[in-house]
Design an enzyme around this catalytic site. Structure first.
Site, PDB file in Angstrom:
ATOM      1  N   GLY A 117       0.797  -1.217   0.000  1.00  0.00           N
ATOM      2  CA  GLY A 117       0.000   0.000   0.000  1.00  0.00           C
ATOM      3  C   GLY A 117       0.831   1.268   0.000  1.00  0.00           C
ATOM      4  O   GLY A 117       1.112   1.847   1.055  1.00  0.00           O
ATOM      5  N   PRO A 146      -4.680   8.472  -3.423  1.00  0.00           N
ATOM      6  CA  PRO A 146      -5.407   9.192  -4.473  1.00  0.00           C
ATOM      7  C   PRO A 146      -4.640  10.423  -4.972  1.00  0.00           C
ATOM      8  O   PRO A 146      -4.654  10.728  -6.161  1.00  0.00           O
ATOM      9  CB  PRO A 146      -6.721   9.596  -3.782  1.00  0.00           C
ATOM     10  N   GLY A 169       0.852   9.518  -6.666  1.00  0.00           N
ATOM     11  CA  GLY A 169       1.176   8.302  -7.414  1.00  0.00           C
ATOM     12  C   GLY A 169       2.669   8.269  -7.686  1.00  0.00           C
ATOM     13  O   GLY A 169       3.453   7.717  -6.906  1.00  0.00           O
ATOM     14  N   SER A 170       3.100   8.930  -8.791  1.00  0.00           N
ATOM     15  CA  SER A 170       4.537   8.976  -9.098  1.00  0.00           C
ATOM     16  C   SER A 170       5.316   9.660  -7.974  1.00  0.00           C
ATOM     17  O   SER A 170       6.432   9.272  -7.641  1.00  0.00           O
ATOM     18  CB  SER A 170       4.761   9.741 -10.406  1.00  0.00           C
ATOM     19  N   GLN A 181      -2.969  -7.159 -34.710  1.00  0.00           N
ATOM     20  CA  GLN A 181      -2.948  -6.833 -36.144  1.00  0.00           C
ATOM     21  C   GLN A 181      -2.927  -8.111 -36.985  1.00  0.00           C
ATOM     22  O   GLN A 181      -3.595  -8.186 -38.019  1.00  0.00           O
ATOM     23  CB  GLN A 181      -1.705  -5.964 -36.436  1.00  0.00           C
ATOM     24  N   GLU A 212       4.201   0.366 -10.793  1.00  0.00           N
ATOM     25  CA  GLU A 212       5.584   0.215 -10.302  1.00  0.00           C
ATOM     26  C   GLU A 212       6.514   1.236 -10.965  1.00  0.00           C
ATOM     27  O   GLU A 212       7.664   0.945 -11.284  1.00  0.00           O
ATOM     28  CB  GLU A 212       6.077  -1.221 -10.470  1.00  0.00           C
ATOM     29  N   THR A 244       5.833   4.656 -13.757  1.00  0.00           N
ATOM     30  CA  THR A 244       5.472   4.765 -15.173  1.00  0.00           C
ATOM     31  C   THR A 244       6.742   4.757 -16.039  1.00  0.00           C
ATOM     32  O   THR A 244       7.866   4.899 -15.529  1.00  0.00           O
ATOM     33  CB  THR A 244       4.726   6.096 -15.436  1.00  0.00           C
TER      34      THR A 244
HETATM   35  P1  FAD Z   1       0.526  10.193 -11.900  1.00  0.00           P
HETATM   36  O1  FAD Z   1       1.687  10.116 -10.984  1.00  0.00           O
HETATM   37  O2  FAD Z   1      -0.512  11.211 -11.608  1.00  0.00           O
HETATM   38  O3  FAD Z   1       1.080  10.385 -13.372  1.00  0.00           O
HETATM   39  C1  FAD Z   1       0.259  10.863 -14.447  1.00  0.00           C
HETATM   40  C2  FAD Z   1       1.155  11.062 -15.661  1.00  0.00           C
HETATM   41  O4  FAD Z   1       2.143  12.068 -15.373  1.00  0.00           O
HETATM   42  C3  FAD Z   1       1.937   9.805 -16.056  1.00  0.00           C
HETATM   43  O5  FAD Z   1       2.069   9.732 -17.438  1.00  0.00           O
HETATM   44  C4  FAD Z   1       3.298  10.029 -15.427  1.00  0.00           C
HETATM   45  O6  FAD Z   1       4.348   9.331 -16.084  1.00  0.00           O
HETATM   46  C5  FAD Z   1       3.444  11.548 -15.590  1.00  0.00           C
HETATM   47  N1  FAD Z   1       4.374  12.120 -14.622  1.00  0.00           N
HETATM   48  C6  FAD Z   1       4.224  12.245 -13.273  1.00  0.00           C
HETATM   49  N2  FAD Z   1       5.303  12.818 -12.716  1.00  0.00           N
HETATM   50  C7  FAD Z   1       6.164  13.064 -13.719  1.00  0.00           C
HETATM   51  C8  FAD Z   1       7.460  13.635 -13.803  1.00  0.00           C
HETATM   52  N3  FAD Z   1       8.136  14.056 -12.723  1.00  0.00           N
HETATM   53  N4  FAD Z   1       8.040  13.751 -15.030  1.00  0.00           N
HETATM   54  C9  FAD Z   1       7.399  13.291 -16.143  1.00  0.00           C
HETATM   55  N5  FAD Z   1       6.182  12.741 -16.136  1.00  0.00           N
HETATM   56  C10 FAD Z   1       5.570  12.620 -14.943  1.00  0.00           C
HETATM   57  N6  FAD Z   1       0.172   1.118  -6.222  1.00  0.00           N
HETATM   58  C11 FAD Z   1       0.493   0.525  -5.035  1.00  0.00           C
HETATM   59  O7  FAD Z   1       0.974   1.187  -4.106  1.00  0.00           O
HETATM   60  N7  FAD Z   1       0.300  -0.805  -4.841  1.00  0.00           N
HETATM   61  C12 FAD Z   1      -0.231  -1.610  -5.797  1.00  0.00           C
HETATM   62  O8  FAD Z   1      -0.386  -2.833  -5.579  1.00  0.00           O
HETATM   63  C13 FAD Z   1      -0.617  -1.017  -7.044  1.00  0.00           C
HETATM   64  N8  FAD Z   1      -1.210  -1.772  -8.010  1.00  0.00           N
HETATM   65  C14 FAD Z   1      -1.736  -1.144  -9.112  1.00  0.00           C
HETATM   66  C15 FAD Z   1      -2.538  -1.872 -10.000  1.00  0.00           C
HETATM   67  C16 FAD Z   1      -3.128  -1.227 -11.077  1.00  0.00           C
HETATM   68  C17 FAD Z   1      -4.021  -2.010 -11.979  1.00  0.00           C
HETATM   69  C18 FAD Z   1      -2.884   0.149 -11.306  1.00  0.00           C
HETATM   70  C19 FAD Z   1      -3.499   0.874 -12.482  1.00  0.00           C
HETATM   71  C20 FAD Z   1      -2.063   0.861 -10.455  1.00  0.00           C
HETATM   72  C21 FAD Z   1      -1.497   0.230  -9.349  1.00  0.00           C
HETATM   73  N9  FAD Z   1      -0.758   0.949  -8.416  1.00  0.00           N
HETATM   74  C22 FAD Z   1      -0.388   0.371  -7.219  1.00  0.00           C
HETATM   75  C23 FAD Z   1      -0.547   2.390  -8.588  1.00  0.00           C
HETATM   76  C24 FAD Z   1       0.517   2.728  -9.620  1.00  0.00           C
HETATM   77  O9  FAD Z   1       1.789   2.411  -9.128  1.00  0.00           O
HETATM   78  C25 FAD Z   1       0.346   4.220  -9.981  1.00  0.00           C
HETATM   79  O10 FAD Z   1      -0.827   4.299 -10.767  1.00  0.00           O
HETATM   80  C26 FAD Z   1       1.550   4.775 -10.702  1.00  0.00           C
HETATM   81  O11 FAD Z   1       2.629   4.902  -9.816  1.00  0.00           O
HETATM   82  C27 FAD Z   1       1.281   6.153 -11.338  1.00  0.00           C
HETATM   83  O12 FAD Z   1       0.687   7.013 -10.423  1.00  0.00           O
HETATM   84  P2  FAD Z   1      -0.646   7.830 -10.830  1.00  0.00           P
HETATM   85  O13 FAD Z   1      -1.596   6.827 -11.388  1.00  0.00           O
HETATM   86  O14 FAD Z   1      -1.074   8.629  -9.677  1.00  0.00           O
HETATM   87  O15 FAD Z   1      -0.192   8.744 -12.024  1.00  0.00           O
END
Ligand code: FAD
Length: 383
Positions: free
Chosen positions: A124, A128, A131-132, A336, A363, A365
Site C-alpha cells: 500500500g 489518491p 502516485g509517481s 494486427q 511500479e 510509469t
Molecule cells: P501520476 O503520478 O498522476 O502520473 C500521471 C502522468 O504524469 C503519467 O504519465 C506520469 O508518467 C506523468 N508524470 C508524473 N510525474 C512526472 C514527472 N516528474 N516527469 C514526467 N512525467 C511525470 N500502487 C500501489 O501502491 N500498490 C499496488 O499494488 C498497485 N497496483 C496497481 C494496480 C493497477 C491495476 C494500477 C493501475 C495501479 C497500481 N498501483 C499500485 C498504482 C501505480 O503504481 C500508480 O498508478 C503509478 O505509480 C502512477 O501514479 P498515478 O496513477 O497517480 O499517475
C-alpha cells in the site's frame, strides 16, 4: 553471465509451464469476463513453492535464485497477468521485503503463511493524491504509547480485497518528504481498515484491485517494518526488485502474443495461402520475437546481478521500461495479425493488449523509469 539454465532452473520452468497450461490458460478468459480469478489458485501456487521462491526454507520459502523466480514469473505472465500479479505482489513486494527488512518475529509471523499461500499480501504505497510522487504521501501514523494509529487512504492496491496483510507506508514523523515515511505491516482485519473493490479496469480484470481506507487503525509499535523514517527506502528496495518481476511477466505476455500470432498466421488463409506467407505479416511476428528476446535478456541480467550481490536498481528500471513497452507493442502486433478477429473477445489478442497496457503505468510509469535512468547517467535528479 551464463545463459544456460541449471538443472534446477530447467525443472522449475517445466513445472511452471505445465502448471500454467493446466491451471491457468484454460480459465484465464473466463476469469477476465467474471472480473475475478478463482481464489483457489493461491493455494495451488503456494503448494508448488511459487510463492516462496528466493525466501529461505527456514521461513517456509522454497529457496531458489532470482533467475528461477523470473522463469516462473514469465510462465505465469504467459498464462494470465492477473495471476502473475498475485505472485509479484504477495511474494515479490511483500514477503521478499519482510525477508529483507523484517526482524525475526516479523519473519516468523508472516513468511510461512505468505509463502504457503495461506495468506495473501498487499503493498500500500499509492494514494489518491500521490502516485509517481509517492514520497509526498499523506497517510499518517501517530505514535500513542506502544501503538501507532494510522489514518489515510490508499488506492489501486493489487490483491487489495484478498489481502490478509498490507504493507502500508505512512508518515510517522514531521521530517519533510520521504524522510518522514515509515513502513507498517497491518493485518487486514484490524478495526478501522475498510476496502472497496475497483471495477471497470481496462485490463487485469481478474485481479482484486482495491481502495483501502484507514480510519484510526491501531497497530502495535512492533508492526513497523525497518527503522522509523526509513519507510521510503523499504518501498524503493521492494520496487527495484518488483520491476524485474513485472518485466519477467511482460516477457511472458509478449511470448503469449507471439505464440498466438504464429499459430493464427499458419491457419488463416487470404489471397489463396496462409497469411504467414505474406511478408508484412512475417514482419509483425518477427518484431514480436525480437522484443521477447531483448526483454528477456534485460530481465535475466537483473536476476544475475541480484544473485551475485551487485547493484541492480537502474538495470531493473531499464528492463521494466523496455519489457513493458515491448509487451504493449507485442500484443498490438498480435492483434494486427488476427485482423478483425483480434478485436473480438473470443480470440486472445484483445485481452493481451488490455492486460499489457497497465505495465507501462504501475511500479513507476515509463516516464519515471526514464528519469531514474537519466539521473543515474547524468548525476542530476529531475524529481
Ligand atoms: P501520476 O503520478 O498522476 O502520473 C500521471 C502522468 O504524469 C503519467 O504519465 C506520469 O508518467 C506523468 N508524470 C508524473 N510525474 C512526472 C514527472 N516528474 N516527469 C514526467 N512525467 C511525470 N500502487 C500501489 O501502491 N500498490 C499496488 O499494488 C498497485 N497496483 C496497481 C494496480 C493497477 C491495476 C494500477 C493501475 C495501479 C497500481 N498501483 C499500485 C498504482 C501505480 O503504481 C500508480 O498508478 C503509478 O505509480 C502512477 O501514479 P498515478 O496513477 O497517480 O499517475
Amino acid at each position: 553471465m551464463n545463459l544456460e539454465l541449471s538443472e534446477e532452473q530447467s525443472a522449475v520452468r517445466r513445472l511452471a509451464r505445465d502448471f500454467v497450461d493446466r491451471e491457468v490458460v484454460p480459465y484465464a478468459a473466463a476469469w477476465d469476463r467474471a472480473e475475478e480469478v478463482d481464489r483457489g489458485i493461491v493455494k495451488k501456487l503456494g503448494d508448488l513453492g511459487f510463492l516462496g521462491l528466493t525466501v529461505d526454507e527456514e521461513y517456509g520459502g522454497s529457496g531458489g535464485d532470482h533467475l528461477a523466480y523470473c522463469l516462473v514469473t514469465e510462465e505465469l505472465g504467459r498464462g494470465d497477468s492477473s495471476v502473475r500479479g498475485i505472485v509479484s505482489v504477495s511474494l515479490g513486494l511483500v514477503a521478499k521485503t519482510i525477508a529483507a527488512w523484517g526482524g525475526e518475529e516479523q519473519k516468523r509471523a508472516w513468511l510461512p503463511g505468505l509463502t504457503s499461500g495461506e495468506l495473501v499480501g498487499s503493498f500500500g504505497l499509492t494514494e489518491p493524491g500521490t502516485g509517481s510522487d509517492a514520497g509526498s504521501l499523506t497517510t499518517r501514523a501517530v505514535r500513542e504509547g506502544d501503538s501507532y494509529v494510522i489514518s489515510g487512504s490508499k488506492t489501486f492496491i493489487t490483491n487489495g480485497t484478498w489481502a490478509d496483510v498490507v504493507l502500508v507506508f505512512a508518515r510517522s514523523t514531521d521530517a519533510p518528504g520521504h524522510r518522514g515515511v515509515s513502513a507498517f505491516l497491518v493485518p487486514a482485519d484490524t478495526p478501522g481498515l475498510t476496502r472497496r473493490a475497483i471495477h471497470g479496469k481496462l485490463g487485469l480484470r481478474g485481479q482484486a484491485t482495491a481502495e483501502l481506507a484507514f480510519q484510526d487503525v491501531r497497530v502495535p509499535a512492533s508492526a513497523m517494518l525497518g527503522p522509523e523514517g526509513k519507510g521510503f527506502s523499504v518501498a524503493l528496495s521492494a520496487l527495484a526488485k518488483g520491476r524485474m518481476s513485472v518485466a519477467a511477466g511482460c516477457v511472458g505476455l509478449a511470448r503469449a502474443a507471439l505464440e498466438a500470432a504464429v499459430a493464427y498466421a499458419g491457419e488463416r488463409e487470404q489471397f489463396g495461402r496462409t497469411i504467414a506467407h505474406h511478408q508484412l505479416v512475417q514482419e509483425l511476428i518477427s518484431d514480436i520475437a525480437v522484443d521477447v528476446d531483448a526483454a528477456r535478456l534485460l530481465t535475466w541480467r537483473v536476476a544475475d546481478l541480484i544473485d551475485r550481490g551487485q547493484s541492480f536498481a537502474v538495470e531493473s528500471s531499464k528492463a521494466k521500461l523496455f519489457a513493458s513497452e515491448a509487451a504493449v507493442r507485442a500484443a498490438n502486433n498480435a492483434l494486427q495479425v488476427f485482423g478483425g478477429y483480434g478485436f473480438i473477445d473470443e480470440y486472445p489478442a484483445g485481452k493481451l493488449l488490455r492486460d499489457a497496457r497497465v505495465m507501462t503505468l504501475y511500479e513507476g510509469t515509463s516516464q519515471i523509469q526514464k528519469l531514474l535512468i537519466g539521473r543515474d547517467l547524468t548525476g542530476v535528479s529531475a524529481f
